[in-house]
Design a protein around this motif. Structure first.
Motif, PDB file in Angstrom:
ATOM      1  N   PHE A 219      14.461  30.446  50.918  1.00 25.59           N
ATOM      2  CA  PHE A 219      14.827  30.821  52.395  1.00 25.59           C
ATOM      3  C   PHE A 219      14.131  32.239  52.704  1.00 25.59           C
ATOM      4  O   PHE A 219      14.151  32.984  51.921  1.00 25.59           O
ATOM      5  N   ASP A 220      13.885  32.195  54.032  1.00 23.81           N
ATOM      6  CA  ASP A 220      13.407  33.753  54.755  1.00 23.81           C
ATOM      7  C   ASP A 220      14.666  34.512  54.458  1.00 23.81           C
ATOM      8  O   ASP A 220      15.714  34.062  55.129  1.00 23.81           O
ATOM      9  N   ALA A 221      14.636  35.649  53.837  1.00 24.81           N
ATOM     10  CA  ALA A 221      15.986  36.434  53.664  1.00 24.81           C
ATOM     11  C   ALA A 221      16.396  36.989  55.083  1.00 24.81           C
ATOM     12  O   ALA A 221      17.599  37.288  55.291  1.00 24.81           O
ATOM     13  N   ALA A 222      15.346  36.992  56.178  1.00 22.08           N
ATOM     14  CA  ALA A 222      15.867  37.686  57.160  1.00 22.08           C
ATOM     15  C   ALA A 222      16.464  36.630  58.302  1.00 22.08           C
ATOM     16  O   ALA A 222      17.670  37.214  58.997  1.00 22.08           O
ATOM     17  N   ASN A 223      16.048  35.296  58.311  1.00 22.80           N
ATOM     18  CA  ASN A 223      16.921  34.643  59.317  1.00 22.80           C
ATOM     19  C   ASN A 223      17.190  33.113  58.591  1.00 22.80           C
ATOM     20  O   ASN A 223      17.866  32.170  59.496  1.00 22.80           O
TER      21      ASN A 223
ATOM     22  N   GLU B 271      19.859  26.273  58.922  1.00 23.89           N
ATOM     23  CA  GLU B 271      20.269  24.884  59.122  1.00 23.89           C
ATOM     24  C   GLU B 271      20.712  24.132  57.624  1.00 23.89           C
ATOM     25  O   GLU B 271      19.794  24.200  56.743  1.00 23.89           O
ATOM     26  N   GLY B 272      21.789  23.452  57.772  1.00 30.63           N
ATOM     27  CA  GLY B 272      22.635  22.729  56.820  1.00 30.63           C
ATOM     28  C   GLY B 272      21.549  21.947  55.948  1.00 30.63           C
ATOM     29  O   GLY B 272      20.812  21.216  56.582  1.00 30.63           O
ATOM     30  N   ILE B 273      21.645  21.959  54.576  1.00 30.53           N
ATOM     31  CA  ILE B 273      20.749  20.771  53.984  1.00 30.53           C
ATOM     32  C   ILE B 273      21.669  20.035  53.195  1.00 30.53           C
ATOM     33  O   ILE B 273      22.531  20.341  52.450  1.00 30.53           O
ATOM     34  N   ASN B 274      21.292  18.596  53.529  1.00 24.34           N
ATOM     35  CA  ASN B 274      22.532  17.534  53.191  1.00 24.34           C
ATOM     36  C   ASN B 274      22.519  17.484  51.639  1.00 24.34           C
ATOM     37  O   ASN B 274      21.562  17.598  50.875  1.00 24.34           O
TER      38      ASN B 274
ATOM     39  N   ILE C 117      25.278  30.472  51.519  1.00 25.12           N
ATOM     40  CA  ILE C 117      25.133  31.520  50.996  1.00 25.12           C
ATOM     41  C   ILE C 117      25.410  32.677  52.029  1.00 25.12           C
ATOM     42  O   ILE C 117      25.041  32.602  53.071  1.00 25.12           O
ATOM     43  N   TYR C 118      26.332  33.578  51.617  1.00 19.24           N
ATOM     44  CA  TYR C 118      26.818  34.208  52.973  1.00 19.24           C
ATOM     45  C   TYR C 118      26.557  35.702  52.790  1.00 19.24           C
ATOM     46  O   TYR C 118      26.903  36.147  51.554  1.00 19.24           O
ATOM     47  N   ARG C 119      26.167  36.613  53.696  1.00 17.08           N
ATOM     48  CA  ARG C 119      25.890  37.921  53.656  1.00 17.08           C
ATOM     49  C   ARG C 119      27.193  38.559  54.182  1.00 17.08           C
ATOM     50  O   ARG C 119      27.889  38.496  55.261  1.00 17.08           O
ATOM     51  N   VAL C 120      27.801  39.464  53.420  1.00 22.70           N
ATOM     52  CA  VAL C 120      29.009  39.888  53.699  1.00 22.70           C
ATOM     53  C   VAL C 120      28.915  41.383  53.515  1.00 22.70           C
ATOM     54  O   VAL C 120      28.450  42.172  52.678  1.00 22.70           O
ATOM     55  N   SER C 121      29.833  42.249  54.496  1.00 22.86           N
ATOM     56  CA  SER C 121      29.735  43.708  54.601  1.00 22.86           C
ATOM     57  C   SER C 121      30.733  44.122  53.268  1.00 22.86           C
ATOM     58  O   SER C 121      31.619  43.513  52.993  1.00 22.86           O
TER      59      SER C 121
END
Lengths: 359, 260
Positions: free
Chosen positions: A101-105, A70-73, A53-57
């Motif tokens: 997930f922690d939205a910050a990190n 960290e990637g989850i298999n 999931i990518y945060r994008v401008s």
């Protein structure tokens, strides 16, 4: 056995494995189109696509952050992430897990495992996540990841439930629409819509109706209160995406590429129809300028509110299947193709930027 | 290239599913048997050709020729070609039926995957290719068969089995085990034994009978149960078919008692 023969055996096995494994020479075969969520501040987008999931401008389309940390298999994500007030990002995955997930990190908080895939995003209502699963269950999960309750439908659930704040409205592949009480998940009513439904019902509290399209090629107006079918209108082909409701008119596309406008109340009278090229799987975006929709054949259309085609933009080897989203003056459409997974257009269909996840 | 075959088989498979009362597990089994029956004459031709070739390779004349032209591969090839001609053997006759069957078998595999449609893209592709008039009432397919969700990798979960077993996770992969056993039995019982200890083809076949069943079982372990059911039905059909043709080498299963 000599070396050549060993190599021949290996080559033969590899060929069989590739054919069985689906390597058609085109590389990655998508399983769905990206889900997009706008950040609360409005300047970033969260795009769920395949491994991350990518945060994008929002202005430039450049990647700012990738989740998970960290990637989850085996985890893949295609539905729009959901954000909670306490800083969690909830992600539905095709590996049968719902992740927090922690939205910050991007650190993993908790995970919840079901029997099958989480195709759609969960609904967040009063601090409870209502997560539909392809195993036919709607799971009520606390924000700590504990299972609170379960409702079992007759078939897979591929659509995020909708709510009017009083009840949860759930569409199912068992052809039914359910009204459930939040928390207890007791059934208020259930209605057979006559065909499988894979999109979120659209709610109109003012008219007291909800709207769904079915695989049976129909759009239905159903009473929110008692579940009675108030009207049904036929379409040429199966309906995948949800309708868009604007100013008393419903706009919906079918899988033969027909885009319809119906009156949302009364008897659901058809207003106009236009034939486009390719499957329509998203809801059209309706603005004061007109309608915007993409199709599976790589076309992006602008249509006037009276059903007249304004422009067509064609993109080779691209599937434009997501529901277009308006963010400020940009129209964002999820895509699957060689160049990017999200395209941003202006109102004339000119590409402003494309986003491809960084490797 | 395979798309028309896959599309045709997909529609037939959904039709069989409809006829069998919306039981997709049963539809896979019946459909696999129907396809294997349709390709049975090709299998028979392939078997007969293999047998002829096996007999030739075991003959003294052939082995003498191998020794005589050991150091001259070109001459050996010419002499072999002459011998094939004399005995009326087409060395490609064993391969051609396989080449014809291969697209059908792969098409069958893909049609099952397509009908299971476990993701939105797969469902859209399935819907695009359907020409059955009542398809809207048949999709999505009912994926449940016995204890299995046919769109998911199969695991038998029992109360007394720990939830997180090492390597396999929750439950026993019964289908993968059955596929491995039947694939192994099939390849062992259907493989003719060579009398020639230097026979490279036989050595290659021995490797295949060990590796291929493991590979197919691993695919079953990883992918949807529907595919595993297809492998299992195909294996059992082949064993039955060979038994009816009197071609099974049961003795191959007993170590040191291979058919001479």
């Amino acid at each position: 056995m000599n070396k050549t023969r060993k190599l021949l055996i290996l080559a033969g096995m590899l060929a069989v494995a590739l054919l069985l494994g689906g390597c058609s020479g085109k590389g990655f075969v998508p399983t769905s189109w990206p889900g997009v969520t706008l950040s609360e501040s409005g300047d970033s987008l969260y795009i769920a696509h395949n491994l991350g999931i990518y945060r994008v401008s929002q202005t430039s389309g450049t990647q700012q952050l990738a989740f998970p940390a960290e990637g989850i298999n085996g985890a893949t994500y295609f539905s729009a992430p959901v954000f909670t007030d306490d800083g969690q990002m909830i992600a539905a995955s095709y590996n049968n897990h719902l992740y927090s997930f922690d939205a910050a990190n991007g650190a993993l908080n908790w995970e919840f495992k079901a029997r099958s895939r989480f195709i759609a995003s969960p609904l967040l209502l009063d601090g409870v996540l209502y997560a539909p699963n392809a195993d036919g269950n709607l799971y009520a999960i606390s924000l700590a990841g504990e299972l609170l309750n379960t409702f079992e439908a007759g078939d897979g659930l591929w659509a995020t439930p909708a709510t009017d704040g009083e009840a949860i409205f759930l569409s199912s592949m068992d052809s039914k629409v359910y009204s459930l009480a939040p928390g207890s998940l007791n059934v208020n009513w259930e209605t057979d819509a006559g065909g499988a439904i894979v999109s979120t019902p659209v709610i109109d509290v003012e008219s007291g109706l909800l709207y769904v399209g079915t695989f049976n090629g129909e759009v239905l107006g159903i009473s929110l209160e008692v579940g009675r079918i108030e009207w049904r209108a036929e379409t040429e082909a199966w309906i995948w995406g949800p309708p868009a409701l604007v100013d008393g008119t419903l706009y919906v596309g079918d899988l033969d590429g027909n885009l319809y406008a119906f009156e949302a109340t009364g008897t659901g009278e058809p207003v106009w129809t236009i034939q486009l090229d390719g499957q329509i799987a998203g809801a059209p975006l309706v603005t004061s300028d007109g309608l915007y929709i993409g199709t599976s054949n790589g076309n992006f259309y602008g249509i006037d509110l009276n059903g007249t085609l304004r422009f067509t933009k064609y993109f080779e080897d691209v599937l434009l299947l997501g529901t277009p989203t308006l963010v400020e003056d940009l129209i964002l459409v999820g895509s699957d193709g060689a160049d990017g997974v999200l395209m941003a257009f202006n109102a004339n269909g000119v590409v402003q930027w494309e986003f491809t996840p960084e490797k | 290239m395979l798309e028309p075959i896959i599309n045709f088989l997909t529609n037939i498979l959904v039709w069989v599913y409809d006829v069998l009362g919306h039981n997709f597990g049963l539809a896979i089994i019946v459909f696999t048997i129907l396809i294997r029956l349709a390709t049975a004459p090709l299998t028979k031709a392939q078997l007969e050709s293999s047998k002829k070739m096996q007999e030739l390779q075991g003959s003294k004349k052939y082995q003498d020729m191998q020794k005589k032209y050991k150091s001259d591969p070109q001459k050996l090839q010419q002499e072999q070609a002459k011998l094939f001609q004399e005995m009326g053997i087409n060395p490609l006759a064993g391969c051609l039926p396989t080449l014809v069957q291969f697209p059908i078998i792969i098409g069958l595999y893909w049609s099952i995957t397509r009908v299971l449609a476990a993701s939105p893209h797969q469902m859209l592709i399935l819907m695009k290719g359907m020409w059955l008039s009542n398809a809207a009432n048949l999709l999505p397919i009912n994926n449940h068969f016995l204890w299995m969700d046919l769109s998911q990798p199969e695991r038998l979960v029992l109360d007394f089995i720990p939830a997180n077993l090492p390597l396999i996770g929750a439950g026993i992969p019964v289908l993968a085990i059955l596929v491995w056993i039947t694939s192994y039995l099939q390849s062992k019982m259907m493989t003719p034994t060579s009398n020639n200890p230097n026979d490279q083809t036989a050595a290659m076949t021995r490797s295949m009978t060990t590796i291929m069943p493991l590979m197919i079982a691993y695919i079953t372990f990883l992918y949807s149960a529907g595919l595993g059911l297809y492998f299992l039905a195909g294996n059992l059909f082949s064993i039955g078919q060979y038994a009816l043709m009197g071609k099974l080498n049961i003795k191959n299963l007993i170590p040191g008692r291979a058919k001479k």
